[in-house]
Design an enzyme around this catalytic site. Structure first.
Site, PDB file in Angstrom:
ATOM      1  N   HIS A 171     -29.035  78.833 -69.603  1.00  0.00           N
ATOM      2  CA  HIS A 171     -27.696  79.317 -69.240  1.00  0.00           C
ATOM      3  C   HIS A 171     -26.662  78.187 -69.258  1.00  0.00           C
ATOM      4  O   HIS A 171     -25.465  78.445 -69.197  1.00  0.00           O
ATOM      5  CB  HIS A 171     -27.758  79.948 -67.844  1.00  0.00           C
ATOM      6  CG  HIS A 171     -26.984  81.223 -67.704  1.00  0.00           C
ATOM      7  ND1 HIS A 171     -26.491  81.952 -68.765  1.00  0.00           N
ATOM      8  CD2 HIS A 171     -26.618  81.923 -66.589  1.00  0.00           C
ATOM      9  CE1 HIS A 171     -25.858  83.032 -68.318  1.00  0.00           C
ATOM     10  NE2 HIS A 171     -25.918  83.032 -67.006  1.00  0.00           N
ATOM     11  N   PHE A 173     -20.386  78.808 -59.490  1.00  0.00           N
ATOM     12  CA  PHE A 173     -21.482  79.379 -60.265  1.00  0.00           C
ATOM     13  C   PHE A 173     -20.916  80.195 -61.419  1.00  0.00           C
ATOM     14  O   PHE A 173     -19.742  80.544 -61.456  1.00  0.00           O
ATOM     15  CB  PHE A 173     -22.425  80.173 -59.362  1.00  0.00           C
ATOM     16  CG  PHE A 173     -23.335  79.272 -58.587  1.00  0.00           C
ATOM     17  CD1 PHE A 173     -24.449  78.712 -59.193  1.00  0.00           C
ATOM     18  CD2 PHE A 173     -23.060  78.930 -57.270  1.00  0.00           C
ATOM     19  CE1 PHE A 173     -25.279  77.841 -58.505  1.00  0.00           C
ATOM     20  CE2 PHE A 173     -23.876  78.063 -56.568  1.00  0.00           C
ATOM     21  CZ  PHE A 173     -24.992  77.513 -57.189  1.00  0.00           C
TER      22      PHE A 173
END
Length: 198
Positions: A23, A69
């Site tokens: 990711h 995040f």
């Protein structure tokens, strides 16, 4: 004629536990670009990001790695775009792409989020889909229920080599984009073929 890029964004999750996860491919690409151009990134508390600047000739590029995040990445992008008055079509966002195999990266203009939470939040926070994207292939686990574990997992040694080599080419394609324009950069990156090693 080059394409104006005023803000280069890499998407990922902050913290050492996420550093080598798939990711974070967007972070890897921006790190590669910064390494090649000797750009130092520094923490910026207002935008909750690591930011840097690259000036060469007519180019004045701001670089950002959001330190929220992934699903809150839009805050940093919107904050910096607003502060520096950068329109969406001069923003380039690099991120991991499940629908492309390792060793492949593609430029794209506009469009929806394609299920990517970081892109989804940038669209929500900036109110625009018009930004450029640089999609870095990480492959797909083949089962939708396994996607979260897959993107938060580490690539195999062979996959990682393919991704790293592709990131090097993609990073250089950003130089081409700014110097020679969208069409030439697309041609360069989209014709790249990874070397297969047995």
């Amino acid at each position: 004629m080059g394409t104006e890029v005023k803000l280069l964004v890499g998407l990922g999750n902050p913290g050492p536990e996420y550093e080598r996860t798939r990711h974070n491919a967007g972070f890897w690409l921006v790190d590669d670009f910064c390494r090649r151009h000797a750009i130092t990134l520094s923490p910026d508390t207002k935008s909750k990001a690591l930011i840097g600047r690259w000036q060469q000739g007519a180019h004045d590029l701001r670089i950002v790695l959001p330190q929220n995040f992934m699903n809150r990445s839009g805050f940093s992008v919107a904050a910096l775009a607003n502060f520096y008055k950068i329109p969406a079509n001069e923003i380039l966002v690099a991120y991991d792409e499940l629908d492309l195999p390792p060793g492949v990266a593609k430029f794209k203009k506009g469009g929806g989020a394609g299920g990517h939470n970081g892109i989804k939040d940038i669209i929500a926070q900036t109110g625009s889909q018009d930004f450029m994207r640089l999609r870095i292939g990480i492959g797909h686990p083949g089962d939708k229920t396994k996607v979260t574990g897959f993107v938060l997992g580490k690539a195999s040694a062979n996959e990682q080599r393919l991704i790293d080599d592709c990131i090097d080419e993609a990073s250089r394609s950003i130089d081409t984009l700014m110097a020679e324009g969208w069409g030439t950069a697309l041609q360069r990156l989209h014709s790249y073929r990874p070397e297969q090693k047995g």
